[in-house]
Design a protein around this motif. Structure first.
Motif, PDB file in Angstrom:
ATOM      1  N   PRO A   1     -13.804  11.206  62.098  1.00  0.00           N
ATOM      2  CA  PRO A   1     -12.675  10.707  61.304  1.00  0.00           C
ATOM      3  C   PRO A   1     -11.894   9.627  62.076  1.00  0.00           C
ATOM      4  N   ALA A   2     -11.311   8.678  61.390  1.00  0.00           N
ATOM      5  CA  ALA A   2     -10.532   7.588  61.986  1.00  0.00           C
ATOM      6  C   ALA A   2      -9.207   8.120  62.517  1.00  0.00           C
ATOM      7  N   ILE A   3      -8.669   7.401  63.537  1.00  0.00           N
ATOM      8  CA  ILE A   3      -7.357   7.764  64.076  1.00  0.00           C
ATOM      9  C   ILE A   3      -6.333   7.369  63.023  1.00  0.00           C
ATOM     10  N   GLN A   4      -5.339   8.196  62.899  1.00  0.00           N
ATOM     11  CA  GLN A   4      -4.328   7.913  61.889  1.00  0.00           C
ATOM     12  C   GLN A   4      -3.601   6.619  62.235  1.00  0.00           C
ATOM     13  N   GLN A   5      -3.337   5.810  61.213  1.00  0.00           N
ATOM     14  CA  GLN A   5      -2.707   4.513  61.410  1.00  0.00           C
ATOM     15  C   GLN A   5      -1.299   4.672  61.980  1.00  0.00           C
TER      16      GLN A   5
ATOM     17  N   ARG B   1      -0.242   6.949  64.002  1.00  0.00           N
ATOM     18  CA  ARG B   1      -0.363   7.246  65.433  1.00  0.00           C
ATOM     19  C   ARG B   1      -0.662   5.971  66.218  1.00  0.00           C
ATOM     20  N   THR B   2      -1.536   5.135  65.707  1.00  0.00           N
ATOM     21  CA  THR B   2      -1.896   3.888  66.381  1.00  0.00           C
ATOM     22  C   THR B   2      -0.673   2.994  66.526  1.00  0.00           C
TER      23      THR B   2
ATOM     24  N   PHE C   1       1.640   4.471  69.194  1.00  0.00           N
ATOM     25  CA  PHE C   1       1.146   4.185  70.547  1.00  0.00           C
ATOM     26  C   PHE C   1       1.422   2.733  70.944  1.00  0.00           C
ATOM     27  N   LEU C   2       1.154   1.807  70.025  1.00  0.00           N
ATOM     28  CA  LEU C   2       1.405   0.381  70.322  1.00  0.00           C
ATOM     29  C   LEU C   2       2.892   0.127  70.533  1.00  0.00           C
ATOM     30  N   ASN C   3       3.729   0.720  69.690  1.00  0.00           N
ATOM     31  CA  ASN C   3       5.178   0.546  69.850  1.00  0.00           C
ATOM     32  C   ASN C   3       5.656   1.090  71.191  1.00  0.00           C
ATOM     33  N   GLN C   4       5.150   2.269  71.550  1.00  0.00           N
ATOM     34  CA  GLN C   4       5.535   2.859  72.833  1.00  0.00           C
ATOM     35  C   GLN C   4       5.096   1.956  73.986  1.00  0.00           C
TER      36      GLN C   4
END
Length: 157
Positions: free
Chosen positions: A19-23, A25-26, A29-32
């Protein structure tokens, strides 16, 4: 699975079935990552500016000290120049025409006792033969009038 019971990831996995990573969450992670990177760069920039400011202040202090030392050096050099002018104006025994001829006699090899006796008879200090760089005693004026009278008296004898 490996010996710890974890699945082995490798070329044997069919990625279409994973399954794909939830958008959301992505994006989180990028914001963090962006927030932490920006905070790091801001702190780094602040530290660099503080160090540059401190360095600039230190350079200004050094320049001020250098200007003060330069001014003191100029004053000292002017004082030395004045002292040199004063010492150049001082007439030494070697430069005085009354004593110069006796110093020349010493150099030529005339006996010192004969020179000393002649100087005493002419009213000059024979001890000055030993110190040609000493200043001439200030009694009398230039000595030119005295020298001419001495030479006239030696011709009349």
């Amino acid at each position: 699975m490996d010996e710890d019971g974890l699945p082995i990831v490798g070329s044997g996995i069919d990625l279409t079935k994973v399954p794909a990573i939830q958008q959301k969450r992505t994006v989180a992670f990028l914001n963090q990552f962006v927030v932490h990177t920006v905070q790091f760069l801001n702190r780094f920039s602040t530290v660099c500016e503080e160090k540059l400011s401190a360095l600039s202040l230190r350079i200004q202090q050094i320049e001020t000290t250098l200007n003060i030392l330069d001014a003191k050096n100029n004053i000292h050099e002017k004082g030395l120049q004045k002292m040199e002018v004063v010492t150049e104006n001082i007439r030494t025994v070697a430069k005085d025409p009354r004593y110069a001829r006796y110093l020349k006699m010493v150099q030529v090899g005339v006996p010192v006792m004969a020179i000393r006796n002649k100087m005493i008879s002419e009213g000059l200090n024979p001890d000055l033969l030993e110190t040609p760089d000493a200043p001439v005693p200030t009694w009398g004026d230039d000595g030119n009038a005295e020298e001419s009278s001495d030479s006239e008296s030696s011709f009349s004898d």
